[in-house]
Each structure stands twice: as C-alpha cells, then as structure tokens.
Design a protein around this motif. Structure first.
Motif, PDB file in Angstrom:
ATOM      1  N   GLN A   1       0.822  -1.199   0.000  1.00 36.64           N
ATOM      2  CA  GLN A   1       0.000   0.000   0.000  1.00 36.64           C
ATOM      3  C   GLN A   1       0.863   1.259   0.000  1.00 36.64           C
ATOM      4  O   GLN A   1       1.957   1.275   0.582  1.00 36.64           O
TER       5      GLN A   1
ATOM      6  N   SER B   1      -7.596  -7.354  -7.571  1.00 24.95           N
ATOM      7  CA  SER B   1      -7.422  -5.912  -7.462  1.00 24.95           C
ATOM      8  C   SER B   1      -8.348  -5.316  -6.410  1.00 24.95           C
ATOM      9  O   SER B   1      -7.953  -4.457  -5.618  1.00 24.95           O
TER      10      SER B   1
ATOM     11  N   LYS C   1      -5.265  -2.391  -5.170  1.00 23.73           N
ATOM     12  CA  LYS C   1      -4.121  -2.050  -6.009  1.00 23.73           C
ATOM     13  C   LYS C   1      -4.298  -2.632  -7.405  1.00 23.73           C
ATOM     14  O   LYS C   1      -5.002  -3.614  -7.601  1.00 23.73           O
ATOM     15  N   HIS C   2      -3.591  -2.036  -8.357  1.00 28.07           N
ATOM     16  CA  HIS C   2      -3.532  -2.590  -9.715  1.00 28.07           C
ATOM     17  C   HIS C   2      -2.446  -3.659  -9.789  1.00 28.07           C
ATOM     18  O   HIS C   2      -1.370  -3.511  -9.197  1.00 28.07           O
TER      19      HIS C   2
ATOM     20  N   GLN D   1      -6.035   4.747  -6.495  1.00 27.02           N
ATOM     21  CA  GLN D   1      -5.425   4.203  -7.709  1.00 27.02           C
ATOM     22  C   GLN D   1      -6.065   4.840  -8.947  1.00 27.02           C
ATOM     23  O   GLN D   1      -7.208   5.299  -8.903  1.00 27.02           O
ATOM     24  N   GLU D   2      -5.313   4.857 -10.035  1.00 26.75           N
ATOM     25  CA  GLU D   2      -5.902   5.365 -11.280  1.00 26.75           C
ATOM     26  C   GLU D   2      -7.016   4.428 -11.728  1.00 26.75           C
ATOM     27  O   GLU D   2      -7.047   3.261 -11.355  1.00 26.75           O
TER      28      GLU D   2
ATOM     29  N   VAL E   1     -11.179  -0.997  -8.105  1.00 32.50           N
ATOM     30  CA  VAL E   1      -9.931  -0.960  -7.362  1.00 32.50           C
ATOM     31  C   VAL E   1      -9.991  -0.034  -6.149  1.00 32.50           C
ATOM     32  O   VAL E   1      -9.301  -0.263  -5.144  1.00 32.50           O
ATOM     33  N   ASN E   2     -10.830   0.998  -6.193  1.00 29.24           N
ATOM     34  CA  ASN E   2     -10.863   1.977  -5.109  1.00 29.24           C
ATOM     35  C   ASN E   2     -12.055   1.851  -4.171  1.00 29.24           C
ATOM     36  O   ASN E   2     -12.187   2.651  -3.233  1.00 29.24           O
TER      37      ASN E   2
ATOM     38  N   THR F   1      -4.458   8.810  -2.058  1.00 28.03           N
ATOM     39  CA  THR F   1      -3.670   7.784  -2.756  1.00 28.03           C
ATOM     40  C   THR F   1      -4.575   6.797  -3.499  1.00 28.03           C
ATOM     41  O   THR F   1      -4.286   5.603  -3.554  1.00 28.03           O
TER      42      THR F   1
END
Length: 485
Positions: free
Chosen positions: A154, A223, A228-229, A454-455, A433-434, A452
């Motif tokens: 993370q 994910s 996370k990716h 993730q894209e 993912v988020n 923070t």
C-alpha cells in the motif's frame, strides 16, 4: 536369476511411472492455477505415480505365480495402457464416466492381445510425451518462483487505520452482472427494471456508470481485495491469474483491515471456484471447507445455497461486527471458448435467462439483510460485465475499440446501501480498485486515504490485432483508448 528379477522390477516400475507421468504433467500444465498448492503436489504424486507403482508391482507378483503363467506377459502391457488412458481421461474429463472407462478397458485388451510385443516402445513413447509436457509446465513453474507480492504494498498506512464506525458490511457479488446503464442499451437491451426499482425504493445509491478494472473474476477480485492494480502480472491471461485465489481467499489487505478493527469475517459462495486450489482460508468462517473441494475440479460443478447459511449467521451473530463476502455465480458471462459458443444472439438470450434468476436471489438476500440488520452497509458489486455482444468470452483477446463491446466487458453493477448519511467520498467511486479504500475512508473518517486512490483505467491482455501485451482500453474518464503498458 537376480539380474532377471531386477530387470523385471525395473520394467514394472518404469511401466507404472510412464503411465501416470504424462497425464499428470498434462493436467498440471493446463490447469496450473487450479492446482498450485503443496497439498495438490502430494496428491498428484501419490495418485498418478506412487499408486500405479504399488498396483503394478503387486499384480506383477501375482501374475508370476504358476497358475497365471500363460497371462503374465500380458499384465504389464494391459495395465500400462489402461492406466495411461484412464488418467488421460481424468485429466480431460473430471469425474467417473462408466462408459468411457469400459471403452478404455476394451481398447487396452485389444492392444494387449495384438500388440503386446511393442509394449516397451509404447513406454518409451509415453516418457517422450512426458518430456514434451514438462516444457509446457516450466514457464508456469518459473512464474510461480519469480512471483512477488510487492505489487500489493500500500502507498500509505491504510493497514493501520482505526474505524470510528463499525456497522456490519455485506459484499454481495453477482458474477458478470453488467451495470444498469449498459443493461438498458447496446448489446443487452434489457428493459426490465424490477431489481433497479426495488433497490431505489430501499434507498440504495446506484452507480450506473461503474466499471471493473479487469475482465475476470480472479483478476478483478485480486485488485478489489488488495486495493491495487496488478495489470495481470504482465501475463497474457485474464481468466486464470497466478496466485489470485490465495489473495482473494487468504489474508488480503481488505480482510486484514476488517480483522484489525475487531470484525469477524465470513465467506459464503454458491460454488467453490475460489477454493479450487485449496488456498489457506483467511476468513473466520465459510460454507465451504477444503474437504468439500476435490483435487481435480474447476470448482464450478458443485453448488450450495448461500441464503440459509446467511440467515443462520444473522440470527446467531454475537456482539462483534462482521464482514460478509457473498458470491453468486450468476448471471455470469457468455461461453468462454470458440468451440462451444452458440452465436451472439443465443448467448445473449442465455445470459438474460440467468439474469432473471439472479435478480430473484438478490431481492431475497437484500430483503433478508434489511429485515435482520437495517444498520448494515450492503454493497452489491459485480466483478465484471457479461461479455454480451461477443460470440464467446475469449474474443476479448482481440483488439477492439467498439465502445459497447468494451463496456460489456467492464461495465459492472454497483449499488450501495448507506444506512446513515451518504458520504461525500462516494463521489470518488468509479471502478473496483478503489471501492474499499473509499469505504475505509468513510468508516475511519480519514479523508487522507483518498489522496492515494489508484488510477481508474480498465485493462485487457491483447493477443490478436495488435502487438501482444497488456493494454489500457478505458481511461480514468471512461473514454475508449488503446495504450500499451
């Protein structure tokens, strides 16, 4: 005399090992992520190698008795081919099919009667097949040894957060349920709104343009539960991602954070798909345990009810808050392989028929939860879309910039019941993912966790129509793109 006994023992052991080695390597190399556990290794060595050696040696000794002298020369050729074909059948078709076994017996008898003199050449051929199969297994083995969990780390101290709110949290995951906005248009064109209307009446917040970042249950959930990716670990596979089951069912960041905050955790699934390689269970309880899962299985044939175990859990729950992961294997996606598809329109019809059953289950589960636990957070979150519009699922490996096809893959249903106020952070929810990072920000009242995120890209492995690799096909804004990682 001793040398002849030694040669006889050697040929017996070689015949037994040759019969089981290629089927073992064939099955493992083609189903690596289903069997990459130490218990599977012990099982396969015992069943495919040690058991044949013991049986062959025993029957060879029996056949050497004077009363069986006339058939002794036929024993090893028959056993070798019968066991070889039986194991190969098992590797291709799990289960016991009596007519196939009888057919294998007939073939082995005919071979033994007419061609037993070629027995040693057959054994050599089986050994050569095993050598070839080992080359297919080597890349998987290398990937396993080189696998690193660094991608799961993370970017902040989210693992140490403390919740200010501790409602029960229910994650209900219908497999392949496309989001409501795509359901009404494009390749789906389903006008029925019973579930959508019901959720709105029950004060769920709907996220009609929500999508997944990855294209399969294993890749998407890996994910989701790590926040996370992973980018498919830079491999060209999306249906079977290395170590995915160990991540999803084991001590992943999401489950760990819930436990660190005093939650009990419960996994309920209709099918043991996520348990097929017998991963170490990270949840406190489950309706499946390892003994329920065969060693040779896809985890898709078995089925259990999830509603009654959930009801019992709700009625007997203690004072600790609980996190429940409830997995429903419908409506799913269209047929996986080209050889089995029924055409685009028929695949659509099949998917819609399963959608109706899924809606009934979701209505029942949500009604139960609202009755028994009105203060719980209920998250209905699909892993990916249904792939409707394709002839078969693996067509997604081919480059396309057709907007409706890509959203048929990644458009995923999301609806959340927030029992108190709808948090401001919910506006950040765009992709899988988020989801948990945003939820944890709400429960801990820590907005710093949102710094923070993730894209929000969606990714596919592409094998055809472009240079092989992992491509971003939908960007942060939902726009269709085609960018190689």
């Amino acid at each position: 005399m001793k040398s002849s006994v030694k040669r006889s023992l050697y040929s017996t052991v070689m015949a037994a090992l040759a019969a089981g080695l290629y089927p073992l390597l064939f099955y493992v190399s083609n189903n690596y992520t289903l069997v990459n556990s130490w218990s599977h290794l012990v099982y396969f060595i015992s069943v495919f190698l040690l058991a044949p050696v013991a049986i062959f040696c025993l029957l060879k000794v029996v056949a050497s008795l004077s009363i069986f002298e006339k058939i002794e020369k036929f024993v090893l050729p028959f056993l070798n081919l019968f066991v070889f074909l039986f194991f190969l059948k098992t590797a291709l078709y799990a289960g016991f099919q009596i007519w196939m076994v009888l057919g294998i017996g007939v073939v082995a008898l005919l071979y033994t009667f007419f061609f037993y003199k070629y027995f040693l050449k057959v054994v050599v051929f089986q050994v050569l097949l095993a050598v070839v199969a080992s080359f297919y297994l080597i890349p998987n083995s290398i990937d396993q040894f080189q696998y690193s969990k660094e991608w799961m780390q993370q970017p902040d101290a989210i693992a140490a957060i403390q919740f200010k709110k501790k409602p029960n949290v229910y994650l209900i995951q219908p497999d392949g349920y496309v989001n409501f906005s795509e359901l009404k248009k494009g390749f789906y064109n389903v006008k029925e709104r019973k579930l959508e209307d019901f959720l709105q009446q029950e004060n769920f917040t709907l996220y009609p343009n929500f999508r997944s970042n990855y294209a399969s249950t294993l890749s998407s959930n890996s994910s989701l539960f790590t926040m996370k990716h992973h980018y498919y670990l830079n491999t060209n596979k999306f249906t079977e991602m290395l170590d995915a089951r160990n991540i999803i069912i084991g001590e992943n960041p999401v489950v760990t954070i819930f436990k660190n905050n005093g939650y009990t955790t419960n996994f309920l699934a209709e099918r043991p798909y996520l348990l097929a390689n017998r991963p170490k269970m990270g949840y406190d309880s489950s309706n499946y345990v390892n003994k329920d899962v065969g060693y040779i299985t896809t985890g898709l044939k078995e089925k259990k009810d999830v509603i009654e175990p959930l009801r019992q859990f709700l009625e007997n729950q203690g004072e600790q808050p609980a996190f429940h992961f409830i997995e429903i294997f419908e409506p799913g996606h269209i047929t996986v392989d080209e050889k089995n598809h029924e055409g685009t329109e028929k695949e659509r019809e099949n998917w819609i028929s399963k959608l109706e059953d899924t809606n009934k289950k979701l209505l029942e589960i949500v009604s139960l939860l609202k009755e028994k636990d009105p203060g719980g957070i209920i998250i209905i979150l699909a892993d990916h879309g249904g792939f409707v519009g394709f002839q078969y699922m693996h067509q997604a490996y081919e480059k396309t910039q057709d907007r409706d096809k890509l959203y048929s893959i990644f458009g995923a249903n999301l609806a959340i019941y927030w029992p108190e106020e709808i948090p401001e952070a919910h506006e950040h929810i765009q992709t899988s993912v988020n989801v948990f990072r945003i939820l944890f920000s709400y429960l801990s009242e820590d907005s710093a966790l949102l710094h923070t995120l993730q894209e929000e890209g969606s990714y596919l492995p592409i094998l055809y129509g472009a240079r092989k690799g992992i491509y971003k096909v939908i960007d942060d804004t939902g726009k269709i793109v085609f960018m190689k990682r």
